[in-house]
Design a protein around this motif. Structure first.
Motif, PDB file in Angstrom:
ATOM      1  N   THR A   5       0.856  -1.172   0.000  1.00  0.00           N
ATOM      2  CA  THR A   5       0.000   0.000   0.000  1.00  0.00           C
ATOM      3  C   THR A   5       0.899   1.232   0.000  1.00  0.00           C
ATOM      4  N   THR A   6       0.486   2.265  -0.724  1.00  0.00           N
ATOM      5  CA  THR A   6       1.336   3.448  -0.879  1.00  0.00           C
ATOM      6  C   THR A   6       0.599   4.696  -0.430  1.00  0.00           C
ATOM      7  N   GLY A   7       1.335   5.672   0.000  1.00  0.00           N
ATOM      8  CA  GLY A   7       0.754   6.975   0.318  1.00  0.00           C
ATOM      9  C   GLY A   7       1.324   7.550   1.598  1.00  0.00           C
ATOM     10  N   ASP A   8       1.781   8.799   1.545  1.00  0.00           N
ATOM     11  CA  ASP A   8       2.333   9.469   2.723  1.00  0.00           C
ATOM     12  C   ASP A   8       1.285   9.637   3.822  1.00  0.00           C
ATOM     13  N   GLU A   9       0.003   9.651   3.419  1.00  0.00           N
ATOM     14  CA  GLU A   9      -1.045   9.902   4.411  1.00  0.00           C
ATOM     15  C   GLU A   9      -1.495   8.630   5.124  1.00  0.00           C
ATOM     16  N   ILE A  10      -0.958   7.480   4.710  1.00  0.00           N
ATOM     17  CA  ILE A  10      -1.472   6.211   5.238  1.00  0.00           C
ATOM     18  C   ILE A  10      -0.729   5.827   6.511  1.00  0.00           C
ATOM     19  N   GLY A  34      -3.132   2.365  -4.302  1.00  0.00           N
ATOM     20  CA  GLY A  34      -2.859   3.796  -4.222  1.00  0.00           C
ATOM     21  C   GLY A  34      -1.749   4.189  -5.187  1.00  0.00           C
ATOM     22  N   GLY A  35      -1.650   5.467  -5.403  1.00  0.00           N
ATOM     23  CA  GLY A  35      -0.552   5.977  -6.212  1.00  0.00           C
ATOM     24  C   GLY A  35      -0.679   5.741  -7.701  1.00  0.00           C
ATOM     25  N   VAL A  36      -1.873   5.370  -8.171  1.00  0.00           N
ATOM     26  CA  VAL A  36      -2.017   5.134  -9.609  1.00  0.00           C
ATOM     27  C   VAL A  36      -2.952   6.149 -10.278  1.00  0.00           C
ATOM     28  N   TYR A  38       1.728  13.070  -6.875  1.00  0.00           N
ATOM     29  CA  TYR A  38       2.513  12.121  -6.082  1.00  0.00           C
ATOM     30  C   TYR A  38       2.091  10.682  -6.338  1.00  0.00           C
ATOM     31  N   ASP A  39       1.392  10.451  -7.443  1.00  0.00           N
ATOM     32  CA  ASP A  39       1.029   9.087  -7.801  1.00  0.00           C
ATOM     33  C   ASP A  39       2.177   8.495  -8.604  1.00  0.00           C
ATOM     34  N   LEU A  40       3.078   7.844  -7.876  1.00  0.00           N
ATOM     35  CA  LEU A  40       4.396   7.499  -8.430  1.00  0.00           C
ATOM     36  C   LEU A  40       4.521   6.065  -8.906  1.00  0.00           C
TER      37      LEU A  40
END
Ligand code: AMP
Ligand code: MG
Length: 429
Positions: free
Chosen positions: A193-198, A259-261, A266-268
């Motif tokens: 799972t990706t995301g700085d907010e997670i 996430g991130g797609v 920032y969808d890397l």
């Protein structure tokens, strides 16, 4: 700044599904292991289950009554001589191996019909006085008897490899004496799972942090589909760490990212995969929820230690990945629509098309055309009168709405207004 992959490939739902099914159908099954029959449910069969004798092994009565020669009942009422009784279990010595005209035996459900008899009259149509029985109803030849081998001939295939074993398959295995079964080793499915907010669920989230729910919903779906989830740490929206974790995820048999797609700055995920020379088969599907879903594959790279353990599949030239959108309902839907068939193929399961139920719509639906929609809904009613209705929701982040739902209503991309009472396709949950 993220660089989008070479070209953006947005497919219709059907095309995207077909692409996944195509790749899935070319997956070789992995290694097998032996399990006790009691632990076989839900596993994928790696050996054929063969009848070790005829099923049933004798002509089996399906009723309590009298085994007769049907020709003896030409004129009614017929009176036959009762020369014995057969119940399920060993044949009593008293019953002769073959019955003569005018003779009958009383017989119980599941008992072998003696040779010479070709039908069973239900006890309801008889009355016995001493050793004579009076029969008031005719039977056709074969009535109330399952012929020997009618359900399976000795040596015939009862369940093929690739079947996901349910209670009926397990019952068949039991009935041919298989107390242990060869099943395919469960594929290991990495979840990133990706995301700085997670935030991890056991940490106290900051005021604008979101707890990681996707890893947990995916773990459930992976297990239900026959895989073994491998949860990786949360990846920040930072390319180097993300790449490191993607590489780790590619050591498993399949990598699911969430996430991130989307198209955000920032969808890397796609950018990093692009740098890794990934091949993309689609980078979006015309669906709601789940539009930004990504499917592709990477060279497998050097296997890590865990990939060499007994339980992992043989090293494959490519590892497939899905980039699932981060919105929780999108994650769940896109797993079901796209990741599941690939997972099942890796699990050795024979492919099957997506199956829909149908129900009448309870109230009108209005949507814009262009997307195939899978909207959380409640299927209710009983027997022949089932109907479905959308659950009010705040969009694809609304886990609570999805939790209230028990299915998805599927709306084709060319429909704008669907009227109450129309039949709609339902994807069950
Ligand atoms: P993204 O696809 O990264 O743009 O994320 C879309 C939305 O899904 C954002 O609101 C995210 O906060 C949310 N989201 C992403 N990953 C997760 C997760 N693992 N658990 C819960 N929500 C998530
Ligand atoms: Mg994100």
């Amino acid at each position: 700044m993220p660089v989008p992959p070479a070209q953006s490939l947005v497919l219709t739902f059907e095309d995207a599904r077909r692409v996944v099914e195509d790749h899935a159908s070319r997956q070789a099954a992995g290694p097998a292991e032996t399990v006790d029959l009691l632990h076989a449910a839900g596993r994928v069969l790696a050996e054929p289950i063969i009848a070790d004798r005829d099923i049933p092994p004798f002509p089996r009565s399906t009723r309590d009554g009298y085994a007769v020669r049907s020709a003896d009942l030409a004129s009614l009422p017929a009176r036959l001589k009762v020369i014995g009784e057969v119940k399920a279990g060993p044949l009593p010595d008293k019953v002769p191996p073959i019955l003569n005209p005018g003779e009958t035996v009383s017989i119980m459900t599941g008992a072998p019909a003696p040779r010479g008899t070709d039908a069973v009259v239900m006890v309801e149509y008889t009355s016995q006085h001493g050793d004579l029985v009076e029969i008031s109803r005719r039977v056709a030849p074969g009535e109330n008897i399952v012929p020997q081998g009618a359900e399976g001939k000795h040596g015939s295939l009862m369940v093929d490899r690739g079947a996901r074993l349910d209670e009926a398959d397990v019952a068949l295995a039991a009935s041919v004496g298989k107390s242990r079964l060869q099943v395919f080793v469960r594929p290991r499915i990495a979840v990133l799972t990706t995301g700085d907010e997670i935030a991890e669920i056991d940490a106290t989230p900051g005021p604008v942090q979101i707890r990681n729910s996707n890893s947990y919903s995916l773990a459930v779906q992976i297990q239900q589909a026959g895989g073994e989830p491998v949860l990786l740490p949360i990846a920040p929206d930072e390319p180097r760490r993300l790449r490191h974790l993607i590489e780790e995820g590619l050591q498993s048999d399949l990598l699911l990212m969430t996430g991130g797609v989307s198209m955000g700055r920032y969808d890397l995920v796609e950018q990093v995969l692009g740098e890794m020379h990934a091949e993309f088969f689609f980078t979006g599907a015309k669906i709601q929820p789940g539009r930004p879903v990504v499917f592709g594959r990477c060279g497998a790279g050097t296997p890590a230690r865990e990939a060499l353990t007994r339980t992992s599949l043989p090293d494959r030239a490519h590892k497939y990945f899905f980039g699932l959108p981060g919105n929780p309902v999108s994650t769940m839907v896109t797993f079901e629509l796209f990741a599941r068939p690939m997972l099942e193929a890796l699990a050795g399961k024979s492919p099957r098309p997506l199956r829909f139920l149908h129900a009448r719509l309870k109230s009108d639906i209005r949507v814009k055309t262009g997307l195939t929609r899978f909207l959380p809904a409640i299927l209710s009613g009983e027997y022949t009168n089932s109907h479905a209705e959308l659950v009010p929701w705040q969009g694809s982040g609304d886990i609570a709405a999805r939790a209230r739902a028990n299915c998805y209503i599927v709306i084709p991309p060319d429909r704008e207004h669907i009227l109450a009472g129309e039949w709609v396709a339902i994807l069950p949950r």
